[in-house]
Design a protein around this motif. Structure first.
Motif, PDB file in Angstrom:
ATOM      1  N   VAL A  84       0.845  -1.201   0.000  1.00 15.58           N
ATOM      2  CA  VAL A  84       0.000   0.000   0.000  1.00 15.58           C
ATOM      3  C   VAL A  84       0.880   1.251   0.000  1.00 15.58           C
ATOM      4  O   VAL A  84       0.631   2.195  -0.755  1.00 15.58           O
ATOM      5  CB  VAL A  84      -0.960   0.010   1.212  1.00 15.58           C
ATOM      6  CG1 VAL A  84      -1.645   1.370   1.352  1.00 15.58           C
ATOM      7  CG2 VAL A  84      -2.006  -1.094   1.087  1.00 15.58           C
ATOM      8  N   ARG A  85       1.940   1.238   0.826  1.00  8.40           N
ATOM      9  CA  ARG A  85       2.845   2.408   0.880  1.00  8.40           C
ATOM     10  C   ARG A  85       3.475   2.678  -0.492  1.00  8.40           C
ATOM     11  O   ARG A  85       3.580   3.820  -0.925  1.00  8.40           O
ATOM     12  CB  ARG A  85       3.958   2.179   1.910  1.00  8.40           C
ATOM     13  CG  ARG A  85       3.492   2.288   3.335  1.00  8.40           C
ATOM     14  CD  ARG A  85       4.659   2.172   4.313  1.00  8.40           C
ATOM     15  NE  ARG A  85       4.162   2.116   5.679  1.00  8.40           N
ATOM     16  CZ  ARG A  85       4.337   1.076   6.504  1.00  8.40           C
ATOM     17  NH1 ARG A  85       5.018   0.011   6.094  1.00  8.40           N
ATOM     18  NH2 ARG A  85       3.850   1.107   7.720  1.00  8.40           N
ATOM     19  N   GLU A  86       3.881   1.615  -1.156  1.00  6.91           N
ATOM     20  CA  GLU A  86       4.516   1.778  -2.473  1.00  6.91           C
ATOM     21  C   GLU A  86       3.528   2.329  -3.493  1.00  6.91           C
ATOM     22  O   GLU A  86       3.865   3.179  -4.321  1.00  6.91           O
ATOM     23  CB  GLU A  86       5.098   0.447  -2.954  1.00  6.91           C
ATOM     24  CG  GLU A  86       6.390   0.089  -2.208  1.00  6.91           C
ATOM     25  CD  GLU A  86       6.836  -1.364  -2.431  1.00  6.91           C
ATOM     26  OE1 GLU A  86       6.107  -2.128  -3.110  1.00  6.91           O
ATOM     27  OE2 GLU A  86       7.904  -1.719  -1.901  1.00  6.91           O
ATOM     28  N   ARG A  87       2.281   1.850  -3.417  1.00  6.85           N
ATOM     29  CA  ARG A  87       1.257   2.350  -4.332  1.00  6.85           C
ATOM     30  C   ARG A  87       0.932   3.817  -4.044  1.00  6.85           C
ATOM     31  O   ARG A  87       0.747   4.609  -4.962  1.00  6.85           O
ATOM     32  CB  ARG A  87      -0.012   1.498  -4.242  1.00  6.85           C
ATOM     33  CG  ARG A  87       0.124   0.146  -4.924  1.00  6.85           C
ATOM     34  CD  ARG A  87      -1.038  -0.784  -4.599  1.00  6.85           C
ATOM     35  NE  ARG A  87      -0.833  -2.074  -5.223  1.00  6.85           N
ATOM     36  CZ  ARG A  87      -1.223  -2.388  -6.457  1.00  6.85           C
ATOM     37  NH1 ARG A  87      -1.858  -1.504  -7.202  1.00  6.85           N
ATOM     38  NH2 ARG A  87      -0.982  -3.581  -6.957  1.00  6.85           N
ATOM     39  N   MET A  88       0.851   4.159  -2.755  1.00  3.15           N
ATOM     40  CA  MET A  88       0.586   5.558  -2.375  1.00  3.15           C
ATOM     41  C   MET A  88       1.671   6.457  -2.950  1.00  3.15           C
ATOM     42  O   MET A  88       1.394   7.531  -3.467  1.00  3.15           O
ATOM     43  CB  MET A  88       0.584   5.719  -0.849  1.00  3.15           C
ATOM     44  CG  MET A  88      -0.623   5.171  -0.131  1.00  3.15           C
ATOM     45  SD  MET A  88      -2.138   6.171  -0.269  1.00  3.15           S
ATOM     46  CE  MET A  88      -1.921   7.363   1.041  1.00  3.15           C
ATOM     47  N   GLU A  89       2.908   6.012  -2.852  1.00  4.86           N
ATOM     48  CA  GLU A  89       4.026   6.825  -3.335  1.00  4.86           C
ATOM     49  C   GLU A  89       3.937   7.036  -4.850  1.00  4.86           C
ATOM     50  O   GLU A  89       4.249   8.109  -5.349  1.00  4.86           O
ATOM     51  CB  GLU A  89       5.349   6.167  -2.955  1.00  4.86           C
ATOM     52  CG  GLU A  89       6.524   7.077  -3.215  1.00  4.86           C
ATOM     53  CD  GLU A  89       7.708   6.800  -2.304  1.00  4.86           C
ATOM     54  OE1 GLU A  89       8.768   7.381  -2.575  1.00  4.86           O
ATOM     55  OE2 GLU A  89       7.573   6.022  -1.346  1.00  4.86           O
ATOM     56  N   LYS A  90       3.506   5.975  -5.557  1.00  3.90           N
ATOM     57  CA  LYS A  90       3.328   6.093  -7.009  1.00  3.90           C
ATOM     58  C   LYS A  90       2.305   7.175  -7.353  1.00  3.90           C
ATOM     59  O   LYS A  90       2.352   7.768  -8.413  1.00  3.90           O
ATOM     60  CB  LYS A  90       2.825   4.763  -7.591  1.00  3.90           C
ATOM     61  CG  LYS A  90       3.925   3.873  -8.085  1.00  3.90           C
ATOM     62  CD  LYS A  90       3.464   2.774  -9.049  1.00  3.90           C
ATOM     63  CE  LYS A  90       1.983   2.480  -9.133  1.00  3.90           C
ATOM     64  NZ  LYS A  90       1.664   1.064  -9.316  1.00  3.90           N
TER      65      LYS A  90
END
Length: 219
Positions: A99-105
């Motif tokens: 989720v964190r990686e997707r948020m950053e994207k």
């Protein structure tokens, strides 16, 4: 001056982040705008709520583009909302990382970012029983990430008693994969959601459920 070093929010950020901020302030000794925007980020209480590596990535982003201050503050506000949410905190570490990686994207893309935030903090997301199907649900949303209607269909699905308790994990996975494959078609995903949320579908045997999904796929 370095009055800001005594700021309560600045005191709460990770030591390595503090060092990075100080280095940036020194590097910008002659650049008032760069210093000013770094100061605002370093004393933003939301920065301290993020994991250390995430704090540092935003300090670096701002150092590269001081004019992006407002956008970055919006991004970290959403990220902080995520981190302090009790439903997000309950998730397994694999899902949290994803989720964190997707948020950053989605930095700088508030619509996508906020829809993802809604799914990741939905209490029913945690009830999906295992990282694999949560990942599939994230992929399904990610296939049409700016559509509130698409998210609403997925939330209806995962919020229903029939989907939660009467369908086994492999079939849930297949249903998410179908929702991902047809993510651009809200009517299709809406019909799929309605079908699998229906108690009558939940009451079918596992075999009959699978046959029903196969029929749905081919209509």
């Amino acid at each position: 001056g370095s009055i800001f070093l005594n700021d309560a929010s600045f005191k709460n950020i990770d030591p390595a982040t503090k060092t990075l901020v100080r280095d940036q302030m020194n590097a910008n000794a002659k650049n008032q705008v760069g210093r000013e925007s770094m100061l605002q980020l370093a004393t933003d209480p939301n920065l301290a709520r993020l994991p250390p590596d995430v704090q540092q990535s935003y300090v670096k982003k701002l150092a590269a583009n001081p004019a992006d201050l407002q956008q970055i503050r919006d991004d970290i506000k959403s990220r902080a909302t995520l981190e302090k949410d009790p439903n997000f905190q309950k998730l397994d570490s694999v899902t949290q990382k994803s989720v964190r990686e997707r948020m950053e994207k989605y930095d700088g893309r508030p619509v996508e970012r906020d829809l993802l935030l809604k799914l990741a903090t939905d209490p029913n997301f945690e009830k999906l029983g295992g990282a694999a199907n949560r990942d599939r649900a994230l992929k399904a949303l990610g296939s049409n990430p700016a559509s509130a209607g698409h998210l609403a269909n997925l939330q209806k699905m995962i919020g229903s008693n029939s989907f939660q308790t009467k369908i086994d994990a492999p079939l849930k996975g297949q249903i998410f994969d179908l929702a991902a494959a047809h993510a651009g078609d809200n009517r299709y995903v809406g019909d799929l959601s309605k079908l699998v949320s229906d108690p009558r579908f939940g009451a079918l045997s596992m075999d009959e459920q699978r046959k029903t999904i196969d029929v749905f796929k081919n209509t």
